[in-house]
Design a protein around this motif. Structure first.
Motif, PDB file in Angstrom:
ATOM      1  N   ARG A 146       9.803   9.225  -0.246  1.00 42.92           N
ATOM      2  CA  ARG A 146       9.047  10.030  -1.202  1.00 42.92           C
ATOM      3  C   ARG A 146       8.307   9.170  -2.228  1.00 42.92           C
ATOM      4  N   THR A 147       8.390   7.863  -2.085  1.00 37.49           N
ATOM      5  CA  THR A 147       7.737   6.969  -3.046  1.00 37.49           C
ATOM      6  C   THR A 147       6.707   6.101  -2.331  1.00 37.49           C
ATOM      7  N   GLY A 148       5.787   5.560  -3.086  1.00 38.79           N
ATOM      8  CA  GLY A 148       4.776   4.679  -2.524  1.00 38.79           C
ATOM      9  C   GLY A 148       5.290   3.255  -2.392  1.00 38.79           C
ATOM     10  N   GLY A 149       4.521   2.415  -1.763  1.00 40.31           N
ATOM     11  CA  GLY A 149       4.901   1.009  -1.618  1.00 40.31           C
ATOM     12  C   GLY A 149       5.924   0.813  -0.531  1.00 40.31           C
ATOM     13  N   THR A 150       6.699  -0.254  -0.657  1.00 40.95           N
ATOM     14  CA  THR A 150       7.717  -0.572   0.343  1.00 40.95           C
ATOM     15  C   THR A 150       9.001  -1.010  -0.344  1.00 40.95           C
ATOM     16  N   PHE A 151      10.068  -0.273  -0.106  1.00 45.18           N
ATOM     17  CA  PHE A 151      11.354  -0.650  -0.689  1.00 45.18           C
ATOM     18  C   PHE A 151      11.931  -1.882   0.007  1.00 45.18           C
ATOM     19  N   LEU A 152      11.385  -2.248   1.163  1.00 42.27           N
ATOM     20  CA  LEU A 152      11.815  -3.480   1.842  1.00 42.27           C
ATOM     21  C   LEU A 152      11.145  -4.708   1.228  1.00 42.27           C
ATOM     22  N   HIS A 153      10.134  -4.484   0.439  1.00 42.48           N
ATOM     23  CA  HIS A 153       9.325  -5.539  -0.180  1.00 42.48           C
ATOM     24  C   HIS A 153       8.497  -6.229   0.892  1.00 42.48           C
ATOM     25  N   THR A 154       7.625  -7.069   0.475  1.00 44.62           N
ATOM     26  CA  THR A 154       6.670  -7.687   1.381  1.00 44.62           C
ATOM     27  C   THR A 154       6.432  -9.123   0.957  1.00 44.62           C
ATOM     28  N   SER A 155       5.826  -9.865   1.837  1.00 45.41           N
ATOM     29  CA  SER A 155       5.427 -11.231   1.489  1.00 45.41           C
ATOM     30  C   SER A 155       4.231 -11.606   2.344  1.00 45.41           C
ATOM     31  N   ARG A 156       3.659 -12.728   2.025  1.00 47.48           N
ATOM     32  CA  ARG A 156       2.544 -13.245   2.830  1.00 47.48           C
ATOM     33  C   ARG A 156       2.988 -14.475   3.621  1.00 47.48           C
ATOM     34  N   LEU A 179      19.421   0.408   7.577  1.00 47.73           N
ATOM     35  CA  LEU A 179      18.701   1.578   7.106  1.00 47.73           C
ATOM     36  C   LEU A 179      19.423   2.840   7.566  1.00 47.73           C
ATOM     37  N   THR A 180      19.644   3.732   6.632  1.00 48.93           N
ATOM     38  CA  THR A 180      20.326   4.993   6.899  1.00 48.93           C
ATOM     39  C   THR A 180      19.368   6.149   6.632  1.00 48.93           C
ATOM     40  N   LYS A 181      19.753   7.319   7.089  1.00 52.65           N
ATOM     41  CA  LYS A 181      18.948   8.516   6.861  1.00 52.65           C
ATOM     42  C   LYS A 181      18.789   8.775   5.362  1.00 52.65           C
ATOM     43  N   ASP A 182      19.878   8.689   4.611  1.00 49.67           N
ATOM     44  CA  ASP A 182      19.806   8.950   3.168  1.00 49.67           C
ATOM     45  C   ASP A 182      18.888   7.960   2.457  1.00 49.67           C
ATOM     46  N   LEU A 183      19.024   6.685   2.777  1.00 51.05           N
ATOM     47  CA  LEU A 183      18.179   5.667   2.151  1.00 51.05           C
ATOM     48  C   LEU A 183      16.709   5.898   2.498  1.00 51.05           C
ATOM     49  N   ALA A 184      16.437   6.172   3.753  1.00 55.44           N
ATOM     50  CA  ALA A 184      15.054   6.396   4.183  1.00 55.44           C
ATOM     51  C   ALA A 184      14.473   7.645   3.539  1.00 55.44           C
ATOM     52  N   ASN A 185      15.255   8.695   3.429  1.00 57.50           N
ATOM     53  CA  ASN A 185      14.762   9.928   2.807  1.00 57.50           C
ATOM     54  C   ASN A 185      14.443   9.728   1.329  1.00 57.50           C
ATOM     55  N   ARG A 186      15.294   9.005   0.618  1.00 59.40           N
ATOM     56  CA  ARG A 186      15.035   8.724  -0.805  1.00 59.40           C
ATOM     57  C   ARG A 186      13.760   7.903  -0.971  1.00 59.40           C
ATOM     58  N   ALA A 187      13.636   6.855  -0.194  1.00 62.77           N
ATOM     59  CA  ALA A 187      12.494   5.947  -0.333  1.00 62.77           C
ATOM     60  C   ALA A 187      11.208   6.569   0.202  1.00 62.77           C
ATOM     61  N   VAL A 223       0.845  -1.198   0.000  1.00 63.83           N
ATOM     62  CA  VAL A 223       0.000   0.000   0.000  1.00 63.83           C
ATOM     63  C   VAL A 223       0.878   1.246   0.000  1.00 63.83           C
ATOM     64  N   PRO A 224       0.327   2.398  -0.385  1.00 60.89           N
ATOM     65  CA  PRO A 224       1.135   3.595  -0.602  1.00 60.89           C
ATOM     66  C   PRO A 224       1.910   4.135   0.597  1.00 60.89           C
ATOM     67  N   GLY A 225       1.431   4.040   1.808  1.00 60.43           N
ATOM     68  CA  GLY A 225       2.067   4.716   2.936  1.00 60.43           C
ATOM     69  C   GLY A 225       3.195   3.977   3.625  1.00 60.43           C
ATOM     70  N   LEU A 226       3.623   2.840   3.097  1.00 63.50           N
ATOM     71  CA  LEU A 226       4.640   2.054   3.793  1.00 63.50           C
ATOM     72  C   LEU A 226       6.001   2.742   3.833  1.00 63.50           C
ATOM     73  N   ASN A 227       6.493   3.226   2.711  1.00 58.67           N
ATOM     74  CA  ASN A 227       7.809   3.880   2.711  1.00 58.67           C
ATOM     75  C   ASN A 227       7.854   5.107   3.617  1.00 58.67           C
ATOM     76  N   PRO A 228       6.820   5.976   3.606  1.00 63.97           N
ATOM     77  CA  PRO A 228       6.853   7.087   4.556  1.00 63.97           C
ATOM     78  C   PRO A 228       6.863   6.626   6.017  1.00 63.97           C
ATOM     79  N   ALA A 229       6.176   5.531   6.317  1.00 62.24           N
ATOM     80  CA  ALA A 229       6.194   5.007   7.688  1.00 62.24           C
ATOM     81  C   ALA A 229       7.586   4.497   8.047  1.00 62.24           C
ATOM     82  N   ILE A 230       8.212   3.758   7.129  1.00 61.80           N
ATOM     83  CA  ILE A 230       9.578   3.270   7.358  1.00 61.80           C
ATOM     84  C   ILE A 230      10.520   4.453   7.547  1.00 61.80           C
TER      85      ILE A 230
END
Length: 161
Positions: A75-85, A65-73, A16-23
């Motif tokens: 601003r985008t939707g989804g999750t750069f960590l990826h997900t699974s079930r 996870l670093t500040k730079d990586l978190a700041n880049r990600a 879902v869209p808000g995952l990267n901002p939460a991370i």
């Protein structure tokens, strides 16, 4: 560098869209407070498939996870960590990673002991799973096993009461 502790973040279930901002928010605040932050890749699968050996290549399972990586990600939707079930308490034999296939032979396996061992191996003081009913019900199980969990509800199915 000396840290207050280590926090692990993972995302599970649907994307879902808000995952990267939460991370991002968790990472930036935790780093500011003096914690080390690890992203667990592919949800619970990252903690199941991790090989608890110092020389093992676990780059597919965990990343710092670093500040730079978190700041880049952030601003985008989804999750750069990826997900699974993946549900470690109900893992089909066909989904077992190669290093666990000799140890677990049932058609459906509870690999929670491996997850707990991997949490200890990573030195996680806190685990922050972001997910829906399946993800957070397993987080509750880990809490009952003594893991310090801060769960963030996320749903695309409206199934988190």
């Amino acid at each position: 560098m000396s840290y207050k502790g280590t926090i692990g973040i993972l995302t599970g279930g649907g994307d879902v869209p808000g995952l990267n901002p939460a991370i991002r928010a968790i990472t930036i605040r935790a780093l500011r407070e003096g914690y080390r932050v690890l992203g667990i890749r592919r949800g619970w699968a990252g903690l199941v498939e991790l090989i608890p050996e110092r020389d093992a290549d676990n780059s597919e399972n965990v990343q710092v996870l670093t500040k730079d990586l978190a700041n880049r990600a952030g601003r985008t939707g989804g999750t750069f960590l990826h997900t699974s079930r993946t549900r470690p308490s109900h893992l089909p034999k066909s989904n077992l990673p190669p290093h666990l296939r000799d140890k677990y032979t049932a058609e459906i396996n509870d690999v929670t002991p491996e997850v707990l061992r991997n949490i200890e191996f990573l030195g996680l003081d806190f685990l922050i799973p972001i997910g829906g009913d399946d993800t957070l019900s397993y987080a509750q199980r880990l809490h009952e096993e003594g893991v310090k969990v801060v769960a963030i509800p996320k749903t695309m199915d409206n199934d988190v009461p």
